[in-house]
Design a protein around this motif. Structure first.
Motif, PDB file in Angstrom:
ATOM      1  N   LEU A 112       0.845  -1.196   0.000  1.00 43.61           N
ATOM      2  CA  LEU A 112       0.000   0.000   0.000  1.00 43.61           C
ATOM      3  C   LEU A 112       0.880   1.245   0.000  1.00 43.61           C
ATOM      4  O   LEU A 112       1.876   1.293   0.720  1.00 43.61           O
ATOM      5  CB  LEU A 112      -0.921   0.023   1.218  1.00 43.61           C
ATOM      6  N   PRO A 113       0.543   2.279  -0.782  1.00 45.29           N
ATOM      7  CA  PRO A 113       1.347   3.506  -0.768  1.00 45.29           C
ATOM      8  C   PRO A 113       1.243   4.214   0.575  1.00 45.29           C
ATOM      9  O   PRO A 113       0.191   4.227   1.203  1.00 45.29           O
ATOM     10  CB  PRO A 113       0.731   4.339  -1.896  1.00 45.29           C
ATOM     11  N   SER A 114       2.353   4.808   1.007  1.00 56.18           N
ATOM     12  CA  SER A 114       2.377   5.513   2.283  1.00 56.18           C
ATOM     13  C   SER A 114       2.428   7.013   2.058  1.00 56.18           C
ATOM     14  O   SER A 114       3.273   7.496   1.297  1.00 56.18           O
ATOM     15  CB  SER A 114       3.600   5.096   3.103  1.00 56.18           C
ATOM     16  N   PRO A 115       1.548   7.786   2.720  1.00 52.08           N
ATOM     17  CA  PRO A 115       1.588   9.250   2.580  1.00 52.08           C
ATOM     18  C   PRO A 115       2.843   9.865   3.179  1.00 52.08           C
ATOM     19  O   PRO A 115       3.157  11.027   2.911  1.00 52.08           O
ATOM     20  CB  PRO A 115       0.336   9.713   3.329  1.00 52.08           C
ATOM     21  N   LEU A 116       3.581   9.101   3.991  1.00 52.25           N
ATOM     22  CA  LEU A 116       4.809   9.618   4.584  1.00 52.25           C
ATOM     23  C   LEU A 116       5.973   9.610   3.599  1.00 52.25           C
ATOM     24  O   LEU A 116       6.974  10.294   3.815  1.00 52.25           O
ATOM     25  CB  LEU A 116       5.203   8.793   5.812  1.00 52.25           C
ATOM     26  N   LEU A 117       5.849   8.824   2.532  1.00 56.39           N
ATOM     27  CA  LEU A 117       6.969   8.633   1.622  1.00 56.39           C
ATOM     28  C   LEU A 117       6.641   9.202   0.251  1.00 56.39           C
ATOM     29  O   LEU A 117       5.867   8.610  -0.507  1.00 56.39           O
ATOM     30  CB  LEU A 117       7.302   7.141   1.510  1.00 56.39           C
ATOM     31  N   PRO A 118       7.213  10.347  -0.098  1.00 51.93           N
ATOM     32  CA  PRO A 118       6.966  10.941  -1.415  1.00 51.93           C
ATOM     33  C   PRO A 118       7.612  10.124  -2.525  1.00 51.93           C
ATOM     34  O   PRO A 118       8.563   9.369  -2.288  1.00 51.93           O
ATOM     35  CB  PRO A 118       7.612  12.325  -1.300  1.00 51.93           C
ATOM     36  N   ALA A 119       7.088  10.273  -3.742  1.00 53.22           N
ATOM     37  CA  ALA A 119       7.681   9.570  -4.883  1.00 53.22           C
ATOM     38  C   ALA A 119       9.131   9.998  -5.092  1.00 53.22           C
ATOM     39  O   ALA A 119       9.985   9.194  -5.463  1.00 53.22           O
ATOM     40  CB  ALA A 119       6.853   9.836  -6.136  1.00 53.22           C
ATOM     41  N   ALA A 120       9.408  11.270  -4.876  1.00 53.59           N
ATOM     42  CA  ALA A 120      10.772  11.794  -4.920  1.00 53.59           C
ATOM     43  C   ALA A 120      10.960  12.703  -3.713  1.00 53.59           C
ATOM     44  O   ALA A 120      10.083  13.498  -3.390  1.00 53.59           O
ATOM     45  CB  ALA A 120      11.012  12.565  -6.214  1.00 53.59           C
ATOM     46  N   PHE A 121      12.089  12.573  -3.043  1.00 50.08           N
ATOM     47  CA  PHE A 121      12.292  13.356  -1.837  1.00 50.08           C
ATOM     48  C   PHE A 121      12.530  14.817  -2.184  1.00 50.08           C
ATOM     49  O   PHE A 121      13.416  15.141  -2.980  1.00 50.08           O
ATOM     50  CB  PHE A 121      13.459  12.792  -1.024  1.00 50.08           C
ATOM     51  N   PRO A 122      11.738  15.728  -1.595  1.00 50.20           N
ATOM     52  CA  PRO A 122      11.808  17.151  -1.934  1.00 50.20           C
ATOM     53  C   PRO A 122      12.977  17.841  -1.230  1.00 50.20           C
ATOM     54  O   PRO A 122      13.621  17.260  -0.355  1.00 50.20           O
ATOM     55  CB  PRO A 122      10.467  17.679  -1.414  1.00 50.20           C
ATOM     56  N   PRO A 123      13.236  19.095  -1.589  1.00 48.60           N
ATOM     57  CA  PRO A 123      14.247  19.880  -0.864  1.00 48.60           C
ATOM     58  C   PRO A 123      13.881  20.017   0.611  1.00 48.60           C
ATOM     59  O   PRO A 123      12.731  19.786   1.003  1.00 48.60           O
ATOM     60  CB  PRO A 123      14.216  21.237  -1.577  1.00 48.60           C
ATOM     61  N   ASP A 124      14.859  20.439   1.411  1.00 55.23           N
ATOM     62  CA  ASP A 124      14.665  20.494   2.856  1.00 55.23           C
ATOM     63  C   ASP A 124      13.445  21.312   3.269  1.00 55.23           C
ATOM     64  O   ASP A 124      12.666  20.882   4.130  1.00 55.23           O
ATOM     65  CB  ASP A 124      15.914  21.070   3.531  1.00 55.23           C
ATOM     66  N   LYS A 163      14.297   7.458   3.855  1.00 54.78           N
ATOM     67  CA  LYS A 163      14.929   6.719   2.757  1.00 54.78           C
ATOM     68  C   LYS A 163      15.057   5.241   3.113  1.00 54.78           C
ATOM     69  O   LYS A 163      14.826   4.363   2.274  1.00 54.78           O
ATOM     70  CB  LYS A 163      16.300   7.308   2.444  1.00 54.78           C
ATOM     71  N   LEU A 164      15.407   4.974   4.373  1.00 52.28           N
ATOM     72  CA  LEU A 164      15.490   3.583   4.815  1.00 52.28           C
ATOM     73  C   LEU A 164      14.122   2.918   4.757  1.00 52.28           C
ATOM     74  O   LEU A 164      13.995   1.776   4.294  1.00 52.28           O
ATOM     75  CB  LEU A 164      16.047   3.525   6.233  1.00 52.28           C
ATOM     76  N   ALA A 165      13.091   3.623   5.224  1.00 52.55           N
ATOM     77  CA  ALA A 165      11.736   3.063   5.192  1.00 52.55           C
ATOM     78  C   ALA A 165      11.314   2.745   3.765  1.00 52.55           C
ATOM     79  O   ALA A 165      10.736   1.687   3.491  1.00 52.55           O
ATOM     80  CB  ALA A 165      10.756   4.033   5.835  1.00 52.55           C
ATOM     81  N   ALA A 166      11.602   3.667   2.837  1.00 52.70           N
ATOM     82  CA  ALA A 166      11.243   3.441   1.432  1.00 52.70           C
ATOM     83  C   ALA A 166      11.976   2.229   0.875  1.00 52.70           C
ATOM     84  O   ALA A 166      11.398   1.413   0.141  1.00 52.70           O
ATOM     85  CB  ALA A 166      11.556   4.688   0.611  1.00 52.70           C
ATOM     86  N   ALA A 167      13.252   2.089   1.224  1.00 53.96           N
ATOM     87  CA  ALA A 167      14.039   0.963   0.728  1.00 53.96           C
ATOM     88  C   ALA A 167      13.547  -0.362   1.308  1.00 53.96           C
ATOM     89  O   ALA A 167      13.488  -1.385   0.613  1.00 53.96           O
ATOM     90  CB  ALA A 167      15.510   1.174   1.057  1.00 53.96           C
ATOM     91  N   LEU A 168      13.169  -0.355   2.591  1.00 47.59           N
ATOM     92  CA  LEU A 168      12.658  -1.574   3.212  1.00 47.59           C
ATOM     93  C   LEU A 168      11.326  -1.981   2.596  1.00 47.59           C
ATOM     94  O   LEU A 168      11.068  -3.170   2.362  1.00 47.59           O
ATOM     95  CB  LEU A 168      12.498  -1.358   4.715  1.00 47.59           C
ATOM     96  N   ARG A 169      10.473  -0.994   2.338  1.00 44.30           N
ATOM     97  CA  ARG A 169       9.187  -1.296   1.705  1.00 44.30           C
ATOM     98  C   ARG A 169       9.408  -1.865   0.306  1.00 44.30           C
ATOM     99  O   ARG A 169       8.730  -2.796  -0.122  1.00 44.30           O
ATOM    100  CB  ARG A 169       8.318  -0.041   1.653  1.00 44.30           C
ATOM    101  N   ALA A 170      10.346  -1.271  -0.430  1.00 44.35           N
ATOM    102  CA  ALA A 170      10.614  -1.731  -1.798  1.00 44.35           C
ATOM    103  C   ALA A 170      11.210  -3.136  -1.805  1.00 44.35           C
ATOM    104  O   ALA A 170      10.962  -3.919  -2.731  1.00 44.35           O
ATOM    105  CB  ALA A 170      11.564  -0.761  -2.502  1.00 44.35           C
ATOM    106  N   ALA A 171      11.984  -3.461  -0.773  1.00 40.70           N
ATOM    107  CA  ALA A 171      12.602  -4.784  -0.711  1.00 40.70           C
ATOM    108  C   ALA A 171      11.549  -5.879  -0.564  1.00 40.70           C
ATOM    109  O   ALA A 171      11.723  -6.992  -1.056  1.00 40.70           O
ATOM    110  CB  ALA A 171      13.600  -4.840   0.451  1.00 40.70           C
ATOM    111  N   GLY A 172      10.453  -5.538   0.098  1.00 39.95           N
ATOM    112  CA  GLY A 172       9.324  -6.469   0.215  1.00 39.95           C
ATOM    113  C   GLY A 172       9.754  -7.824   0.742  1.00 39.95           C
ATOM    114  O   GLY A 172      10.236  -7.945   1.849  1.00 39.95           O
TER     115      GLY A 172
END
Length: 250
Positions: A112-124, A163-172
């Motif tokens: 499921l997509p997470s609202p916490l994780l953008p498709a691309a990480f924005p500027p600070d 970034k770690l969360a996104a990578a863990l989700r992608a690893a599935g």
């Protein structure tokens, strides 16, 4: 080795182990609470942060492996849920003792997509606005300049943790073969209960859902360790086959 069962606890993005500081008082002698601090914060601030799933699991197996000598459970909150999920898969792959139960709080399953994780990480500055809007940082963070404490200290940690969360989700990976308990906050708009329930598709060994009062950071409240104590105390008397998808509120 003798001793009470252990409960390993994994914190959310940008955090340390303070959320679990009072948990041992709740569990008393029934269970040993082991908060796990990821590198790059608090007492491990001098260590480089981890954003790679493979490096993360290697680190966890190295540090926690010797502590898997007695029955244990895992609890992870938000980012920590994916850390706990990855560890549960890793110990199985390495022939180590598997957890009696994996408890996943305030997190949506990887499909499921997470609202916490953008498709691309924005500027600070944009990331900061998103974090404030989602309640992860106080509104005061928007009022300080780039030299402020939130920009200099908190934001880099949260960015790497996301970034770690996104990578863990992608690893599935395939489903777990241990029972899973998912916990959702009734006021959580980031990971609402009806979506948290979808973790049931990620295990072959039984699933249950519980809800607690609070929003996304209900881990900071006192009710969660009480709930976990009740659940984990009851678990040895419940056969895995008897655990079917269900939900309840506390």
């Amino acid at each position: 080795m003798s001793g009470p069962p252990r409960l390993f606890c994994f914190h959310h993005a940008g955090a340390g182990t303070s959320s679990f500081a009072r948990w041992q008082r709740v569990f008393g002698e029934r269970r040993e609470v082991v908060p796990v601090l990821l590198p790059g914060r608090d007492a491990r601030a001098a260590e480089p942060r981890i954003t790679d799933p493979g490096r993360l699991t290697a680190e966890l197996l190295d540090t926690l492996g010797p502590l898997l000598d007695r029955p244990y459970a895992l609890y992870g909150h938000s980012l920590g849920a994916f850390v706990a999920h990855a560890l549960a898969r890793a110990v199985a792959g390495h022939g180590l003792r598997e957890p009696d139960r994996v408890v996943l709080g305030a997190a949506l399953p990887p499909h499921l997509p997470s609202p916490l994780l953008p498709a691309a990480f924005p500027p600070d500055h944009e990331l900061l606005r998103r974090l404030v809007a989602q309640g992860q940082l106080p509104r005061a963070a928007l009022e300080e300049g780039e030299d402020g404490v939130w920009h200099r200290r908190a934001l880099p940690v949260i960015r790497d943790d996301l970034k770690l969360a996104a990578a863990l989700r992608a690893a599935g990976g395939g489903p777990l073969h241990v029972p899973v308990l998912a916990v959702a906050g009734r006021e959580d708009t980031v990971a609402p209960a009806h979506q948290v329930r979808q973790w049931r598709t990620c295990t072959t060994a039984g699933f249950a859902l519980r809800t607690v009062a609070g929003g996304h950071f209900f881990v900071r409240d006192g009710r969660l360790p009480v709930l976990l104590g009740e659940e984990l105390d009851a678990w040895p008397h419940t056969s895995p086959a008897a655990v079917r998808p269900q939900s309840s509120s506390v």
